[in-house]
Motif scaffolding. Sequence first.
Motif, PDB file in Angstrom:
ATOM      1  N   MET A   1      37.718  35.120  28.968  1.00 27.35           N
ATOM      2  CA  MET A   1      38.912  35.017  29.732  1.00 27.35           C
ATOM      3  C   MET A   1      40.060  34.969  29.070  1.00 27.35           C
ATOM      4  SD  MET A   1      37.726  34.634  33.184  1.00 27.35           S
ATOM      5  CE  MET A   1      36.246  34.357  33.606  1.00 27.35           C
ATOM      6  N   MET A   2      41.178  35.720  29.477  1.00 21.91           N
ATOM      7  CA  MET A   2      42.387  35.588  28.829  1.00 21.91           C
ATOM      8  C   MET A   2      43.587  35.081  29.884  1.00 21.91           C
ATOM      9  SD  MET A   2      43.921  38.496  26.363  1.00 21.91           S
ATOM     10  CE  MET A   2      44.754  39.665  27.508  1.00 21.91           C
ATOM     11  N   PHE A   3      44.359  34.036  29.160  1.00 22.63           N
ATOM     12  CA  PHE A   3      45.454  33.529  30.012  1.00 22.63           C
ATOM     13  C   PHE A   3      46.799  34.170  29.463  1.00 22.63           C
ATOM     14  CE2 PHE A   3      45.807  30.285  33.099  1.00 22.63           C
ATOM     15  CZ  PHE A   3      46.963  29.766  33.026  1.00 22.63           C
ATOM     16  N   LYS A   4      47.562  34.594  30.353  1.00 22.30           N
ATOM     17  CA  LYS A   4      48.775  35.314  29.891  1.00 22.30           C
ATOM     18  C   LYS A   4      49.993  34.614  30.700  1.00 22.30           C
ATOM     19  CE  LYS A   4      46.370  39.783  29.532  1.00 22.30           C
ATOM     20  NZ  LYS A   4      46.494  40.969  30.010  1.00 22.30           N
ATOM     21  N   ASN A   5      50.994  34.709  30.294  1.00 17.97           N
ATOM     22  CA  ASN A   5      52.325  34.523  30.791  1.00 17.97           C
ATOM     23  C   ASN A   5      52.911  35.841  31.269  1.00 17.97           C
ATOM     24  OD1 ASN A   5      55.007  34.190  31.528  1.00 17.97           O
ATOM     25  ND2 ASN A   5      55.605  33.031  29.844  1.00 17.97           N
ATOM     26  N   TYR A   6      52.892  36.068  32.581  1.00 21.45           N
ATOM     27  CA  TYR A   6      53.088  37.155  33.278  1.00 21.45           C
ATOM     28  C   TYR A   6      54.809  37.147  33.387  1.00 21.45           C
ATOM     29  CZ  TYR A   6      52.732  41.199  36.535  1.00 21.45           C
ATOM     30  OH  TYR A   6      52.631  42.330  37.163  1.00 21.45           O
ATOM     31  N   ASN A   7      55.531  37.943  32.639  1.00 23.23           N
ATOM     32  CA  ASN A   7      56.863  37.587  32.921  1.00 23.23           C
ATOM     33  C   ASN A   7      57.623  38.643  33.521  1.00 23.23           C
ATOM     34  OD1 ASN A   7      58.083  35.466  31.991  1.00 23.23           O
ATOM     35  ND2 ASN A   7      58.241  35.958  29.817  1.00 23.23           N
ATOM     36  N   ARG A   8      56.832  39.548  34.096  1.00 22.58           N
ATOM     37  CA  ARG A   8      57.472  40.828  34.925  1.00 22.58           C
ATOM     38  C   ARG A   8      58.085  39.855  36.295  1.00 22.58           C
ATOM     39  NH1 ARG A   8      53.988  44.923  38.164  1.00 22.58           N
ATOM     40  NH2 ARG A   8      55.409  44.992  39.874  1.00 22.58           N
ATOM     41  N   LYS A   9      59.261  39.930  36.364  1.00 20.43           N
ATOM     42  CA  LYS A   9      59.962  39.323  37.614  1.00 20.43           C
ATOM     43  C   LYS A   9      60.699  40.171  38.399  1.00 20.43           C
ATOM     44  CE  LYS A   9      61.710  35.324  34.568  1.00 20.43           C
ATOM     45  NZ  LYS A   9      62.638  34.480  34.468  1.00 20.43           N
TER      46      LYS A   9
ATOM     47  N   PRO B   1      37.469  33.285  44.695  1.00 17.21           N
ATOM     48  CA  PRO B   1      36.299  32.514  45.042  1.00 17.21           C
ATOM     49  C   PRO B   1      35.174  32.791  43.882  1.00 17.21           C
ATOM     50  CG  PRO B   1      37.014  33.506  46.975  1.00 17.21           C
ATOM     51  CD  PRO B   1      37.921  34.144  45.542  1.00 17.21           C
ATOM     52  N   GLU B   2      34.825  34.016  43.389  1.00 13.57           N
ATOM     53  CA  GLU B   2      33.366  34.408  42.581  1.00 13.57           C
ATOM     54  C   GLU B   2      33.833  33.738  41.306  1.00 13.57           C
ATOM     55  OE1 GLU B   2      35.564  38.280  42.952  1.00 13.57           O
ATOM     56  OE2 GLU B   2      35.401  36.482  44.078  1.00 13.57           O
ATOM     57  N   TYR B   3      35.136  33.101  40.932  1.00 16.93           N
ATOM     58  CA  TYR B   3      35.300  32.401  39.541  1.00 16.93           C
ATOM     59  C   TYR B   3      35.696  30.825  39.745  1.00 16.93           C
ATOM     60  CZ  TYR B   3      35.737  37.141  37.251  1.00 16.93           C
ATOM     61  OH  TYR B   3      35.634  38.153  37.045  1.00 16.93           O
ATOM     62  N   HIS B   4      35.268  30.240  41.116  1.00 14.86           N
ATOM     63  CA  HIS B   4      35.523  28.948  41.173  1.00 14.86           C
ATOM     64  C   HIS B   4      34.422  28.420  40.264  1.00 14.86           C
ATOM     65  CE1 HIS B   4      37.628  29.085  45.320  1.00 14.86           C
ATOM     66  NE2 HIS B   4      38.292  29.658  44.307  1.00 14.86           N
ATOM     67  N   GLY B   5      34.728  27.068  39.992  1.00 16.44           N
ATOM     68  CA  GLY B   5      33.806  26.280  39.363  1.00 16.44           C
ATOM     69  C   GLY B   5      33.747  26.669  37.839  1.00 16.44           C
ATOM     70  N   GLN B   6      34.395  27.413  37.427  1.00 18.29           N
ATOM     71  CA  GLN B   6      34.478  27.572  35.758  1.00 18.29           C
ATOM     72  C   GLN B   6      35.622  27.126  35.056  1.00 18.29           C
ATOM     73  OE1 GLN B   6      33.740  32.085  35.088  1.00 18.29           O
ATOM     74  NE2 GLN B   6      32.843  32.077  36.998  1.00 18.29           N
ATOM     75  N   GLY B   7      36.432  26.241  35.615  1.00 16.81           N
ATOM     76  CA  GLY B   7      37.338  25.566  34.997  1.00 16.81           C
ATOM     77  C   GLY B   7      38.749  26.327  34.788  1.00 16.81           C
TER      78      GLY B   7
ATOM     79  N   ILE C   1      44.971  26.615  34.665  1.00 13.54           N
ATOM     80  CA  ILE C   1      46.067  26.958  35.138  1.00 13.54           C
ATOM     81  C   ILE C   1      47.036  25.798  35.531  1.00 13.54           C
ATOM     82  CG2 ILE C   1      47.141  27.957  37.283  1.00 13.54           C
ATOM     83  CD1 ILE C   1      44.848  29.609  37.890  1.00 13.54           C
ATOM     84  N   ILE C   2      46.518  24.758  36.026  1.00  9.17           N
ATOM     85  CA  ILE C   2      47.274  23.554  36.094  1.00  9.17           C
ATOM     86  C   ILE C   2      47.848  22.937  34.683  1.00  9.17           C
ATOM     87  CG2 ILE C   2      47.168  21.296  36.837  1.00  9.17           C
ATOM     88  CD1 ILE C   2      47.694  22.975  39.134  1.00  9.17           C
ATOM     89  N   ASP C   3      46.838  23.092  33.767  1.00  9.28           N
ATOM     90  CA  ASP C   3      47.181  22.633  32.433  1.00  9.28           C
ATOM     91  C   ASP C   3      48.312  23.279  31.630  1.00  9.28           C
ATOM     92  OD1 ASP C   3      45.148  20.372  32.529  1.00  9.28           O
ATOM     93  OD2 ASP C   3      43.820  21.572  31.273  1.00  9.28           O
ATOM     94  N   THR C   4      48.161  24.837  32.088  1.00  5.95           N
ATOM     95  CA  THR C   4      49.247  25.668  31.325  1.00  5.95           C
ATOM     96  C   THR C   4      50.636  25.200  32.224  1.00  5.95           C
ATOM     97  OG1 THR C   4      47.648  27.151  30.753  1.00  5.95           O
ATOM     98  CG2 THR C   4      49.800  28.007  31.060  1.00  5.95           C
ATOM     99  N   LEU C   5      50.581  25.233  33.477  1.00  6.73           N
ATOM    100  CA  LEU C   5      51.763  24.887  34.034  1.00  6.73           C
ATOM    101  C   LEU C   5      52.368  23.700  33.721  1.00  6.73           C
ATOM    102  CD1 LEU C   5      50.638  26.162  37.760  1.00  6.73           C
ATOM    103  CD2 LEU C   5      52.275  27.451  36.142  1.00  6.73           C
ATOM    104  N   GLU C   6      51.487  22.609  33.433  1.00  5.96           N
ATOM    105  CA  GLU C   6      52.182  21.328  33.024  1.00  5.96           C
ATOM    106  C   GLU C   6      52.563  21.346  31.690  1.00  5.96           C
ATOM    107  OE1 GLU C   6      49.366  18.595  34.108  1.00  5.96           O
ATOM    108  OE2 GLU C   6      49.880  18.600  36.370  1.00  5.96           O
TER     109      GLU C   6
END
Length: 119
Positions: free
Chosen positions: A1-9, A54-60, A65-70
């Motif tokens: 999994m890759m987490f990205k800041n999606y800056n397309r505004k 939904p098929e990705y629920h339960g994987q943290g 997402i919350i940790d990144t937003l915080e």
Amino acid sequence: MMFKNYNRKTSWSAQNGLIFYVVCDEDKIVGCGAIGPYWGKVDESSLFTIFVLPEYHGQGIGRKIIDTLEKDEYFLRANRIEIPASITATPFYIKMGYTYKNGISVPDEEGLIRLEKHR
């Protein structure tokens, strides 16, 4: 999994100062979340559009997402953060340390439960 800041505004997000983040599995977006000022205030922010397929629920992914937003500057500068939550998402946000705004645990006229966190 890759987490990205999606800056397309979009014009709406740029006007409202929202920052979007996405979680990708290869080229597929599997989760997202956004943060921005609460009605233009400097000392309050809101979290928006937090979803995980939904098929990705339960994987943290939701927690990540919350940790990144915080860690975002909008969160760090705020004394209070609000989440307009769905009924089904409320238990997750409570686990993440959010509480009912003004002690109200029932949906408002928009069908949302207002949660908040004070820093």
